[in-house]
Design an enzyme around this catalytic site. Structure first.
Site, short mmCIF file in Angstrom:
data_model
loop_
_atom_site.label_atom_id
_atom_site.label_comp_id
_atom_site.label_asym_id
_atom_site.label_seq_id
_atom_site.Cartn_x
_atom_site.Cartn_y
_atom_site.Cartn_z
N ASP A 1 19.50 -17.92 31.53
CA ASP A 1 17.42 -17.92 32.07
C ASP A 1 16.82 -18.20 30.57
O ASP A 1 17.02 -18.55 29.19
CB ASP A 1 17.25 -16.29 31.83
N ASN B 1 19.99 -1.47 45.22
CA ASN B 1 18.65 -1.05 43.79
C ASN B 1 18.10 0.06 45.72
O ASN B 1 18.53 -0.66 46.81
CB ASN B 1 18.03 -1.51 43.73
N LEU C 1 17.63 3.58 41.19
CA LEU C 1 16.30 4.57 41.64
C LEU C 1 15.63 3.48 40.39
O LEU C 1 14.24 4.64 39.60
CB LEU C 1 15.86 5.03 42.05
N GLY D 1 15.39 7.24 38.22
CA GLY D 1 17.26 7.52 38.08
C GLY D 1 18.25 7.27 39.10
O GLY D 1 17.85 5.87 39.22
N ASP E 1 22.41 -5.43 36.06
CA ASP E 1 23.40 -4.92 35.83
C ASP E 1 24.17 -4.31 34.65
O ASP E 1 25.77 -4.22 34.94
CB ASP E 1 23.66 -6.70 35.15
N GLY F 1 15.86 -9.87 26.54
CA GLY F 1 16.87 -11.00 26.74
C GLY F 1 17.84 -10.00 28.56
O GLY F 1 17.48 -9.19 28.49
#
Length: 329
Positions: free
Chosen positions: A15, A189, A229, A233, A261, A296
């Protein structure tokens, strides 16, 4: 510590992170505030979170023979992940351009562009030993930053050998109906759930609607759908019931990168250690909250002791969840 073994087949991404007070509009240049690099990739992030919590986890993926690849593999290894199956002969290691908008009210948001590089070069030859090795593991964890045909092939092999399979359908691609019968735990998600069911995420105004759409996927053959969510939650849905656990309130979001993750890594940890459903979600919510409070990807992930100290701030002193965490320290 329960010594169930986890095999992660997934991605490595370096990243490249820029913080700015606002995102640029089309054709516009803005000045950033900070720049940093951090090892990431959905597969590696999930494996590292599992390793930091103490799980016995191995990972297979591919990086390039470059500096980014070396750092990515070393980061996973330092967290306790077995990286002996990671290929290092890709064209170049994947990179992720992470833009973080640092708002004054603390509600930071991010935008990420991933250049997949070696992640999309994983081939059948790279996983030729998978059929013999996967029988030694209890769980296979996948995401969708590597070739989808490799995911499908390895899912079927693992399923035939009785291995439980968790798929995080991110980035979001439509699954074929047949895919669902090979998945033990699907963890989308709300945006991914909407795409998988042909809905709109803004339609999910209440938990009952989330459950209704999750059961569309359960009816295709996946027995467990766990929906994250965000600030609302998480919800674990089966054919017969569901468990919803609210997110923690007043969590200061520094950087949401890797929050999903870390939730998945924590969730696999709880599965492997036989937590109750509500405890699985509470524990995973704690880990996700800790992640967004740091900057990060892998640099924001937490060890079990830190999760325990954080949970003590929110749990009753006699809660069964705290006792279970204590027993694993």
């Amino acid at each position: 510590m329960n010594r169930k073994k986890v095999f992660v087949l997934g991605s490595f991404v370096m990243d490249l992170i820029v913080n700015a007070k606002r995102f640029p509009d089309r054709g516009e240049t803005v000045l950033g505030e900070t720049f940093s690099t951090a090892p990431g990739g959905k597969g590696a992030n999930q494996a590292v979170q599992m390793g930091l919590l103490g799980l016995d986890v191995a990972m297979q993926g591919k990086v390039g023979n470059d500096d980014f690849g070396r750092v990515l593999v070393e980061s996973a290894e330092a967290a306790g992940v077995d990286v002996s199956r990671v290929g290092r002969d890709g064209s170049f290691s994947a990179v992720g351009n992470v833009q973080i908008e640092t708002r004054e009210d603390g509600s930071n948001e991010n935008r990420i562009i991933v250049v997949p590089g070696a992640n999309l070069e994983i081939s059948t030859q790279d996983v030729e030993n998978f059929k013999e090795e996967i029988k030694n593991f209890d769980y296979l964890v996948q995401q969708q930053e590597i070739p989808l045909d490799i995911n499908r092939e390895t899912r079927k092999i693992a399923f035939e050998q009785g291995v439980e399979i968790l798929l995080n359908p991110a980035p979001s691609y439509l699954l074929e109906d047949e895919d669902y019968k090979y998945i033990s735990y699907l963890v989308p998600n709300e945006h991914e759930l909407a795409e998988l069911t042909g809905a709109k995420s803004e339609d999910f105004n209440d938990i009952e609607t989330v459950v209704e759409h999750a059961r569309q996927l359960i009816n295709k053959g996946c027995p467990n759908v766990i929906v994250t969510l965000g600030s609302k939650g998480s919800c674990w849905v089966t054919a017969d019931d569901y468990v919803f656990v609210e997110a923690l309130k007043n969590v200061k979001s520094i950087d949401p990168t890797a929050a999903g993750d870390s939730f998945i890594g924590a969730f696999v940890f709880t599965l492997a250690n036989d937590f109750e459903k509500a405890e699985c979600l509470r524990f995973s919510n704690y880990v996700g909250a800790l992640t967004v409070s740091k900057a990060g990807a892998q640099t924001s992930l937490s060890k079990l002791q830190e999760v325990y100290e954080y949970a003590k701030e929110h749990e009753d002193v006699n809660s069964s969840l705290l006792r279970k965490i204590e027993s694993l320290l």
